[in-house]
Structures are given as structure tokens and as C-alpha cells.
Write an enzyme that holds these catalytic residues in place. Structure first.
Site, PDB file in Angstrom:
ATOM      1  N   GLU A  79       0.832  -1.213   0.000  1.00 48.52           N
ATOM      2  CA  GLU A  79       0.000   0.000   0.000  1.00 48.52           C
ATOM      3  C   GLU A  79       0.859   1.254   0.000  1.00 48.52           C
ATOM      4  O   GLU A  79       1.661   1.469   0.928  1.00 48.52           O
ATOM      5  CB  GLU A  79      -0.929  -0.008   1.227  1.00 48.52           C
ATOM      6  CG  GLU A  79      -1.950   1.109   1.151  1.00 48.52           C
ATOM      7  CD  GLU A  79      -2.972   1.086   2.286  1.00 48.52           C
ATOM      8  OE1 GLU A  79      -3.148   0.041   2.933  1.00 48.52           O
ATOM      9  OE2 GLU A  79      -3.581   2.147   2.511  1.00 48.52           O
ATOM     10  N   LYS A 258      -7.826  -0.698  11.198  1.00 47.20           N
ATOM     11  CA  LYS A 258      -7.170  -1.091   9.940  1.00 47.20           C
ATOM     12  C   LYS A 258      -5.909  -0.254   9.764  1.00 47.20           C
ATOM     13  O   LYS A 258      -4.863  -0.744   9.349  1.00 47.20           O
ATOM     14  CB  LYS A 258      -8.140  -0.906   8.765  1.00 47.20           C
ATOM     15  CG  LYS A 258      -7.669  -1.535   7.467  1.00 47.20           C
ATOM     16  CD  LYS A 258      -6.775  -0.617   6.634  1.00 47.20           C
ATOM     17  CE  LYS A 258      -6.336  -1.274   5.342  1.00 47.20           C
ATOM     18  NZ  LYS A 258      -5.403  -0.436   4.575  1.00 47.20           N
ATOM     19  N   ASP A 274       3.100 -15.021  11.845  1.00 50.27           N
ATOM     20  CA  ASP A 274       1.761 -15.398  11.390  1.00 50.27           C
ATOM     21  C   ASP A 274       0.840 -14.176  11.538  1.00 50.27           C
ATOM     22  O   ASP A 274       0.312 -13.919  12.626  1.00 50.27           O
ATOM     23  CB  ASP A 274       1.282 -16.576  12.252  1.00 50.27           C
ATOM     24  CG  ASP A 274      -0.055 -17.124  11.807  1.00 50.27           C
ATOM     25  OD1 ASP A 274      -0.824 -16.385  11.166  1.00 50.27           O
ATOM     26  OD2 ASP A 274      -0.330 -18.293  12.113  1.00 50.27           O
ATOM     27  N   HIS A 373      -1.928  10.877  -0.217  1.00 49.95           N
ATOM     28  CA  HIS A 373      -2.028   9.667  -1.035  1.00 49.95           C
ATOM     29  C   HIS A 373      -1.920   9.939  -2.519  1.00 49.95           C
ATOM     30  O   HIS A 373      -1.495   9.091  -3.280  1.00 49.95           O
ATOM     31  CB  HIS A 373      -3.396   8.996  -0.788  1.00 49.95           C
ATOM     32  CG  HIS A 373      -3.372   8.050   0.374  1.00 49.95           C
ATOM     33  ND1 HIS A 373      -3.986   6.833   0.341  1.00 49.95           N
ATOM     34  CD2 HIS A 373      -2.805   8.144   1.593  1.00 49.95           C
ATOM     35  CE1 HIS A 373      -3.802   6.222   1.495  1.00 49.95           C
ATOM     36  NE2 HIS A 373      -3.097   7.009   2.272  1.00 49.95           N
TER      37      HIS A 373
HETATM   38  P1  NDP Z   1       7.156 -24.429  15.855  1.00 43.45           P
HETATM   39  O1  NDP Z   1       6.386 -25.686  15.682  1.00 43.45           O
HETATM   40  O2  NDP Z   1       8.125 -24.077  14.796  1.00 43.45           O
HETATM   41  O3  NDP Z   1       7.835 -24.518  17.299  1.00 43.45           O
HETATM   42  C1  NDP Z   1       8.753 -23.609  17.780  1.00 43.45           C
HETATM   43  C2  NDP Z   1      10.150 -24.079  17.538  1.00 43.45           C
HETATM   44  O4  NDP Z   1      11.090 -23.123  17.890  1.00 43.45           O
HETATM   45  C3  NDP Z   1      10.435 -25.328  18.306  1.00 43.45           C
HETATM   46  O5  NDP Z   1      10.879 -26.297  17.403  1.00 43.45           O
HETATM   47  C4  NDP Z   1      11.584 -24.933  19.233  1.00 43.45           C
HETATM   48  O6  NDP Z   1      12.547 -25.905  19.311  1.00 43.45           O
HETATM   49  C5  NDP Z   1      12.181 -23.765  18.484  1.00 43.45           C
HETATM   50  N1  NDP Z   1      12.884 -22.829  19.359  1.00 43.45           N
HETATM   51  C6  NDP Z   1      14.191 -22.496  19.222  1.00 43.45           C
HETATM   52  N2  NDP Z   1      14.546 -21.611  20.135  1.00 43.45           N
HETATM   53  C7  NDP Z   1      13.455 -21.372  20.893  1.00 43.45           C
HETATM   54  C8  NDP Z   1      13.202 -20.529  22.009  1.00 43.45           C
HETATM   55  N3  NDP Z   1      14.162 -19.757  22.528  1.00 43.45           N
HETATM   56  N4  NDP Z   1      11.978 -20.501  22.533  1.00 43.45           N
HETATM   57  C9  NDP Z   1      10.994 -21.274  22.014  1.00 43.45           C
HETATM   58  N5  NDP Z   1      11.162 -22.091  20.966  1.00 43.45           N
HETATM   59  C10 NDP Z   1      12.383 -22.153  20.403  1.00 43.45           C
HETATM   60  O7  NDP Z   1       6.218 -23.185  15.987  1.00 43.45           O
HETATM   61  P2  NDP Z   1       5.156 -22.781  17.074  1.00 43.45           P
HETATM   62  O8  NDP Z   1       4.822 -23.877  18.016  1.00 43.45           O
HETATM   63  O9  NDP Z   1       5.621 -21.508  17.639  1.00 43.45           O
HETATM   64  O10 NDP Z   1       3.876 -22.546  16.172  1.00 43.45           O
HETATM   65  C11 NDP Z   1       3.838 -21.487  15.237  1.00 43.45           C
HETATM   66  C12 NDP Z   1       3.420 -21.998  13.889  1.00 43.45           C
HETATM   67  O11 NDP Z   1       2.147 -22.638  13.997  1.00 43.45           O
HETATM   68  C13 NDP Z   1       3.246 -20.878  12.910  1.00 43.45           C
HETATM   69  O12 NDP Z   1       3.784 -21.285  11.675  1.00 43.45           O
HETATM   70  C14 NDP Z   1       1.736 -20.735  12.806  1.00 43.45           C
HETATM   71  O13 NDP Z   1       1.379 -20.206  11.563  1.00 43.45           O
HETATM   72  C15 NDP Z   1       1.260 -22.138  12.980  1.00 43.45           C
HETATM   73  N6  NDP Z   1      -0.105 -22.397  13.471  1.00 43.45           N
HETATM   74  C16 NDP Z   1      -0.933 -21.418  13.940  1.00 43.45           C
HETATM   75  C17 NDP Z   1      -2.200 -21.708  14.423  1.00 43.45           C
HETATM   76  C18 NDP Z   1      -3.053 -20.612  14.981  1.00 43.45           C
HETATM   77  O14 NDP Z   1      -2.592 -19.479  15.085  1.00 43.45           O
HETATM   78  N7  NDP Z   1      -4.286 -20.872  15.378  1.00 43.45           N
HETATM   79  C19 NDP Z   1      -2.701 -23.090  14.437  1.00 43.45           C
HETATM   80  C20 NDP Z   1      -1.734 -24.045  13.958  1.00 43.45           C
HETATM   81  C21 NDP Z   1      -0.495 -23.712  13.485  1.00 43.45           C
HETATM   82  P3  NDP Z   1      12.564 -27.011  20.476  1.00 43.45           P
HETATM   83  O15 NDP Z   1      11.387 -27.896  20.201  1.00 43.45           O
HETATM   84  O16 NDP Z   1      13.858 -27.666  20.284  1.00 43.45           O
HETATM   85  O17 NDP Z   1      12.464 -26.286  21.781  1.00 43.45           O
END
Ligand code: NDP
Length: 419
Positions: A79, A258, A274, A373
């Protein structure tokens, strides 16, 4: 290293890339200056049925003073005038002392919705009496977050019509935590069904992230609103009124918010987060009092001759996880910001939202939104008509003088020039 931002808007993209390269590591400098993109092989891992990648402008709103520290905010937006407005607001707000932010908490909430529960009161008691066991069970389902110092924090229940809903809050550290919570919640389902005698309808994270709130505030000297003192004071009054209107009129509130998300989405996208989750969180929070309202407020502090802005909203933002580590442009964005952690980033994003809102309200209650704009829109019309860079430069003043600035006029002007 201190950068001189004077004339940043007048520079070419190449000159801007060179100017910001001191903020980047060597490989990111190369990536940016060579205009590299997300590799197709990586993109193929990120989504299904891949055909290619999709580009959008990647811009920078420099020099935001937030909690005494300077940030340069990457923004991805299609935009026109959004980045210019944010940069303009940042300048005025910096001169007035900058932004102050408070991160109230950073926990994510998920829910297991139980139905067909024979006796909800008894089920509630049974579940609560096993609370510590259930919290351990949730942590056992995702032990790595516990090792990182996070994990399940609390569990509580609410009766909602036919449902008994179990809520779980989790400290997700640097991750947004959707997958993390979903794993934990699904692990609790068998135990919750057994304790309640009911069935689980679903186990999922909630995007109404009320335990991830952030507040950004700023005070802008009224004298910066206009060179004319009376006009500046009138503008401050009108900005306060505009903020009040967004509290009582949903038609205005939607547009008010918005405008805030013009900035928020742009940085959320740039940092690989996200944006649907951030939008869902913000808009549901705007309705938290039972009617949809403006997320920010502006008040005219007569005594200090300042206009005071405040924005509070959920900001379940991540610096790790999802696709953040996969997309090199996202890595450039994090480096431009100075690699803040999730709490710091939440404050930066809320500040940008407030800056965007300030610029929009100042324009709306002053000269009107179209004045700013017009030029950018006329430029888009010429580009759309097929004009090249030199032709745009030549035709822009002409198109701006036209009564009807539309696609047809842009095409006619281009045809005349080429003829
Ligand atoms: P991930 O599944 O990627 O989990 C987070 C990852 O980050 C883990 O693998 C973790 O590793 C790693 N990590 C590394 N460093 C850190 C730290 N310092 N603190 C925390 N984690 C760390 O992502 P999320 O669980 O965050 O989920 C987000 C994703 O889910 C987005 O892509 C989103 O779009 C999607 N999503 C969203 C939904 C919604 O909003 N309703 C529903 C379903 C999916 P380790 O395991 O080794 O700790």
C-alpha cells in the site's frame, strides 16, 4: 553505528541498501544488495502445491526511538504511503521523547472444549483436583520448552453453555507456540475425557491472546502538529475527538484499527510471523468489552500541550519457530531490527502501530487523507498504464494537475507522450 537518515526517501533502492548494510552481517549484506529471494527449494518445504514465490515491496521505516533505544523497522506492504506515514510519525514522536512500551505478559492460551459432560460441576472439581498432574502431563508432551525455561503455567475451566472448556496457559518463550500448545492440549484429551465423563470436541490454541498484551504510549508536542499555534491546537482537539469516535462507532473503529494494522501487518510479515494470528488477536481484543472499539486512544493534555497516544493489544509474536529460520529475507529483517527478543519485538510492533495511527489521524483531521495519497496513487496509475521510470517522472506532474486522475487519463497521457 550511527546512520545519517537525511534524504533517505530521495535515495535509490541501491543507495538505501548500501546505507543500511552496516546494520547487517556479511552474508545478509550480499543477500540484500544482490536482490536475492527465497530459494524455490526452501519455498517448496514451506507450502504445498508450489508454483513459485511471490514478491512484495520490502521497505524500511528508520529511526524509531523506543524505550530510549533506536530501531529501524522493516515493513512489507503493497500500500502506497504507509511507510512514508510511519516514518513521518516516528520523526515527530522521537522529537517529543519517543515511545514507551510495556509487555504485560507473554503466555499463550489453548483450550480443550468438552461436550456431553454429564455433570459439569463435578467434572470441574475432578479436573481441578488433578491440576498439577495435568500440567506435568502437558509439559511431558513438549519437554524441550521446559528445558528452555518455559512450559505449562496454569489450567482453569469455564462453563460455556453446553460446553465445559479447559484452558491451559503456556510460556512459549521465543516461539509463537501454536504447534507447541496443540501438542500439549491433545496430550491432555484422554485424561480430561476420563475425568469429566464427556467428550472432547477439539483441542487447539486460542488466538485471543489475552495473556500476551503489550502497550505502547507516546506524547507528541502539540506545536509539532502545525507551524500555526491555533491550527496545531485545533488539530490536537480533533485527534482526541477522532479517537473518541472510534470508541463509539464501529464503522469508524474498523477503519481506525485497519490503519493501526497497516503498520503492524507490515512488520509482522517482514519478521516471518503469522499475521493472521496477530490480526485475529487484535480484532478479538478490540471487542473485549462487548462492542468493537478502536484499539488506541489519543487525549489532549492541555497543561503540557501534548497529545498522548496509547495502544494496547495482544502481540503473540515470535523470533523462533514457524518459517522464521527458513526465509533469508526474514533474517535480514530481524538483523535490521538488531535481533530483538520476542518481548522487545512486541513493543517495537505496537509502537509502529501507534505511529501509523498517529499519522492517519493527523492527516484525516487535518488536510484529509487524499492529499498525501494522491502523488503515490498517481504514480501507481502511471506504472499500471505501462510507463517506465523516466516516463513516470515526466508524466507525474501532469497527471496530478488532471481533474480525473484515473487509469484512462494515465493511459491517454502516456500515449500522448509516446506519440
Ligand atoms: P514451531 O512448531 O516451529 O515450534 C517452535 C520451535 O522453535 C520449536 O521447534 C523450538 O525448538 C524452536 N525454538 C528455538 N529456540 C526457541 C526458544 N528460545 N523458545 C521457544 N522455541 C524455540 O512453531 P510454534 O509452536 O511456535 O507454532 C507457530 C506456527 O504454527 C506458525 O507457523 C503458525 O502459523 C502455525 N499455526 C498457527 C495456528 C493458529 O494461530 N491458530 C494453528 C496451527 C499452526 P525445540 O522444540 O527444540 O524447543
Amino acid at each position: 553505528m550511527k546512520i545519517n537518515w537525511t534524504g533517505f526517501s530521495k535515495k535509490t533502492p541501491k543507495e538505501r541498501q548500501e546505507l543500511v548494510s552496516s546494520l547487517l552481517s556479511q552474508d545478509k549484506q550480499v543477500f540484500l544488495t544482490q536482490n536475492q529471494q527465497l530459494p524455490i527449494q526452501t519455498a517448496d518445504q514451506m507450502a504445498e502445491h508450489l508454483l513459485g514465490t511471490f514478491s512484495l515491496p520490502f521497505a524500511l521505516a528508520p529511526d524509531f526511538l523506543i524505550n530510549g533505544k533506536t530501531y529501524h523497522i522493516p515493513m512489507v506492504t503493497e500500500e502506497p504511503s504507509v511507510v512514508a506515514a510511519a516514518s513521518f510519525a516516528a520523526k515527530l514522536i522521537k522529537r517529543s521523547g519517543g515511545f514507551t512500551t510495556t509487555v504485560h505478559n507473554r503466555l499463550m492460551i489453548g483450550q480443550v472444549a468438552l461436550y456431553n459432560v454429564p455433570d459439569k460441576k463435578m467434572a470441574e472439581q475432578a479436573i481441578l483436583s488433578h491440576k498439577s498432574q495435568l500440567l506435568s502431563q502437558a509439559n511431558d508432551a513438549h519437554p524441550s520448552i521446559v528445558k528452555r525455561g518455559g512450559g505449562a503455567c496454569d489450567l482453569w475451566l469455564e462453563e460455556k453453555e453446553d460446553f465445559l472448556v479447559t484452558y491451559l496457559s503456556v510460556d512459549t518463550k521465543e516461539a509463537m507456540g501454536a504447534n507447541m500448545l496443540n501438542t500439549m492440549l491433545e496430550a491432555l484429551v484422554p485424561e480430561l475425557e476420563e475425568l469429566s465423563g464427556g467428550q472432547s470436541l477439539m483441542a487447539i490454541l486460542s488466538n485471543y491472546a489475552t495473556e500476551s498484551l503489550v502497550t505502547a504510549t507516546c506524547r507528541v508536542e502539540v506545536r509539532y502538529l502545525s507551524r500555526d499555534k491555533t491550527e496545531a491546537q485545533q488539530l490536537a482537539q480533533k485527534m482526541e475527538l477522532a479517537s473518541q469516535l472510534a470508541q463509539v462507532d464501529i464503522y469508524r473503529a474498523a477503519t481506525h484499527n485497519k490503519g493501526i494494522f497497516n503498520g503492524i501487518d507490515a512488520v509482522v510479515l517482514a519478521t516471518g510471523n503469522d499475521w493472521r494470528a496477530i490480526e485475529a488477536a487484535g480484532h478479538s481484543y478490540a471487542n473485549q468489552q462487548g462492542s468493537y472499539r478502536g484499539l488506541s486512544t489519543w487525549t489532549y493534555d492541555l497543561e503540557n500541550q501534548q497529545i498522548v497516544g496509547e495502544l494496547t493489544l495482544p502481540m503473540p509474536i515470535a523470533t523462533k519457530g514457524g518459517s522464521i529460520g527458513l526465509n533469508p529475507t526474514v533474517q535480514v529483517a530481524h538483523e535490521l531490527l538488531g535481533n530483538p527478543n520476542a518481548k522487545e519485538l512486541a513493543g517495537v510492533i505496537a509502537s509502529l502501530g501507534l505511529a501509523q495511527n498517529f499519522a492517519a489521524l493527523k492527516a484525516l483531521t487535518g488536510t484529509g487523507i487524499q492529499a498525501g495519497h494522491m502523488k503515490l496513487q498517481a504514480k501507481s496509475l502511471l506504472l499500471l498504464a505501462g510507463a517506465n521510470e523516466a516516463e513516470v517522472t515526466q508524466l507525474l506532474p501532469k497527471l496530478l494537475k488532471e481533474k480525473h486522475r484515473n487509469q484512462e487519463t494515465a493511459q491517454q497521457l502516456l500515449a500522448q507522450l509516446r506519440h
